[in-house]
Design a protein around this motif. Structure first.
Motif, PDB file in Angstrom:
ATOM      1  N   VAL A   1       0.967  -1.049  -0.038  1.00 51.54           N
ATOM      2  CA  VAL A   1       0.163   0.105   0.159  1.00 51.54           C
ATOM      3  C   VAL A   1       0.940   1.252   0.010  1.00 51.54           C
ATOM      4  N   GLN A   2       0.657   2.257  -0.677  1.00 48.65           N
ATOM      5  CA  GLN A   2       1.519   3.428  -0.872  1.00 48.65           C
ATOM      6  C   GLN A   2       0.770   4.565   0.157  1.00 48.65           C
ATOM      7  N   SER A   3       2.019   5.156   0.773  1.00 49.84           N
ATOM      8  CA  SER A   3       1.451   6.472   1.411  1.00 49.84           C
ATOM      9  C   SER A   3       2.412   7.512   1.168  1.00 49.84           C
ATOM     10  N   ARG A   4       2.050   8.551   0.641  1.00 51.65           N
ATOM     11  CA  ARG A   4       2.894   9.709  -0.168  1.00 51.65           C
ATOM     12  C   ARG A   4       3.969  10.074   0.967  1.00 51.65           C
TER      13      ARG A   4
ATOM     14  N   LEU B   1       0.663  -0.958  -5.524  1.00 47.88           N
ATOM     15  CA  LEU B   1       0.416   0.221  -4.546  1.00 47.88           C
ATOM     16  C   LEU B   1      -0.923   0.885  -4.655  1.00 47.88           C
ATOM     17  N   TYR B   2      -1.804   0.576  -4.077  1.00 48.91           N
ATOM     18  CA  TYR B   2      -3.114   0.831  -4.371  1.00 48.91           C
ATOM     19  C   TYR B   2      -3.655   1.962  -3.441  1.00 48.91           C
ATOM     20  N   ALA B   3      -3.159   1.969  -2.395  1.00 44.92           N
ATOM     21  CA  ALA B   3      -3.727   3.272  -1.453  1.00 44.92           C
ATOM     22  C   ALA B   3      -2.692   4.233  -1.036  1.00 44.92           C
TER      23      ALA B   3
ATOM     24  N   ASN C   1      -4.807   4.651  -6.056  1.00 47.78           N
ATOM     25  CA  ASN C   1      -3.482   4.785  -6.626  1.00 47.78           C
ATOM     26  C   ASN C   1      -3.030   4.038  -7.891  1.00 47.78           C
ATOM     27  N   THR C   2      -3.940   3.264  -8.223  1.00 41.46           N
ATOM     28  CA  THR C   2      -3.799   2.502  -9.396  1.00 41.46           C
ATOM     29  C   THR C   2      -4.384   2.770 -10.647  1.00 41.46           C
TER      30      THR C   2
ATOM     31  N   ARG D   1     -11.719  -1.661  -2.584  1.00 40.50           N
ATOM     32  CA  ARG D   1     -10.158  -1.868  -2.248  1.00 40.50           C
ATOM     33  C   ARG D   1      -9.931  -0.819  -1.230  1.00 40.50           C
ATOM     34  N   VAL D   2      -9.813   0.418  -1.941  1.00 38.90           N
ATOM     35  CA  VAL D   2      -9.222   1.812  -1.408  1.00 38.90           C
ATOM     36  C   VAL D   2     -10.439   2.120  -0.255  1.00 38.90           C
ATOM     37  N   ALA D   3     -11.753   1.842  -0.473  1.00 40.44           N
ATOM     38  CA  ALA D   3     -12.661   2.263   0.361  1.00 40.44           C
ATOM     39  C   ALA D   3     -12.686   1.549   1.761  1.00 40.44           C
TER      40      ALA D   3
END
Length: 334
Positions: free
Chosen positions: A12-15, A121-123, A149-150, A168-170
């Motif tokens: 999962v991605q966090s900026r 990396l979806y969120a 993010n995808t 998925r992101v929700a």
């Protein structure tokens, strides 16, 4: 453009310029390997700051430094090489500095299509909170933007939004709110115009919200969201949205607390004047995920003290200190 990436069974991605998997290291017997991709521009400079601070704090990790290629790697279609990607997959934890994508020359986006697609990396989780001792127009800002993010990127048309990615992101947004004691999740959209794409996104968010009755749920048109954010950001808590809106809203939130240099994203070009706070706080988030809370607390407190004292601040914070001076001040607090 730092980015923090987390994986809860999936990456999962966090900026905030970090990549790490869902593993715990309460008392590591050996140093934990972490991939470090300094990037380009100011990337190497702020990456050096992170390494210096982590060394001073005696953080039990070892860096595996990876450098981008000078030419496009045909296997990834970007300056990120296959070795870079494989290092992240192997170590499961990483910090990544800013990376530039040339505009209008047909290059594959270094962040979106390479790292995000290769590692799923979806969120994109981007915390945005007021720093103690640094006064801005707004007090007590405490926002979390969670960006799908995808998909949903823009080339000439907005491409399809899928049920899978939206659910998925929700799910991630509501789970994040519950685990972090947040009270409300706001779904940001333009479904009044983009009925099929954003309409599907809202339907998925609503479906997931029913599994979390203790979390308040609302739907806000992106235009109204922007107005409210600049009038009273305290009316929002956790915001979840499709990819494009997340890019815009997360930058707007950064402006509320003093700029991109204080959040998990920063882009500067002048030598030794960059603010490494974003990448440092990204590292703090990574340490917490590793269950190295004591180290994370020490570093975060040192960063906050340095900014609050006001003696050593980079130019973006109204000071005249160099990156080197700012980093040394943080280390002195450690």
């Amino acid at each position: 453009m730092a980015s923090l990436m987390v994986r809860v069974r999936r990456l999962v991605q966090s900026r905030a310029n970090g990549i790490f998997s869902h593993r715990s290291f309460s008392s590591p017997a050996h140093p934990i390997p972490v991939t470090l991709i300094p990037g380009d521009g100011i990337g190497p400079e702020i990456a050096d700051s992170v390494k210096q601070v982590f060394t001073t704090a005696d953080v039990p990790i070892t860096w595996e430094e990876q450098y981008m290629g000078e030419e496009i790697d045909p296997r990834t279609q970007s300056f990120l090489t296959r070795d870079n990607v494989e290092s992240v997959k192997k170590n499961k934890f990483a910090l990544k500095g800013p990376m530039t994508t040339p505009i209008g020359k047909g290059f594959r986006s270094l962040n979106y299509l390479t790292m995000r697609k290769e590692l799923n990396l979806y969120a994109n989780v981007r915390p945005c909170f007021s720093l103690p001792g640094y006064k801005t127009k707004y007090d007590n800002v405490d926002l979390i933007t969670i960006r799908e993010n995808t998909e949903g990127v823009v080339e000439s048309l907005k491409i399809i939004i899928t049920r899978h990615a939206s659910l998925r992101v929700a799910e991630y947004a509501f789970r994040y709110a519950k685990e972090h004691g947040r009270e409300r999740v706001s779904a940001i959209h333009k479904a009044n115009i983009m009925q099929k794409t954003d309409g599907l996104f809202l339907k998925c968010c609503k479906e997931v919200s029913e599994k979390y009755p203790e979390i308040k749920y609302e739907e806000v048109v992106i235009g109204n969201c922007c107005v409210v954010l600049v009038q009273d950001p305290s009316l929002f808590d956790v915001l979840v949205m499709p990819n494009l809106y997340g890019d815009i809203i997360s930058d707007l939130c950064a402006g509320l607390i003093g700029g991109l240099g204080l959040t998990p994203r920063c882009i500067y070009v002048e030598y030794n004047k960059a603010n490494p706070t974003a990448l440092l706080l990204s590292g703090v988030m990574m340490l917490r995920h590793m269950d190295l809370h004591d180290k994370a607390d020490r570093i975060q407190e040192a960063v906050f003290k340095t900014i609050a004292e006001g003696k050593y601040r980079t130019e973006d914070l109204g000071g005249k200190s160099t990156t080197t001076d700012f980093t040394k001040a943080i280390c002195d607090h450690l």
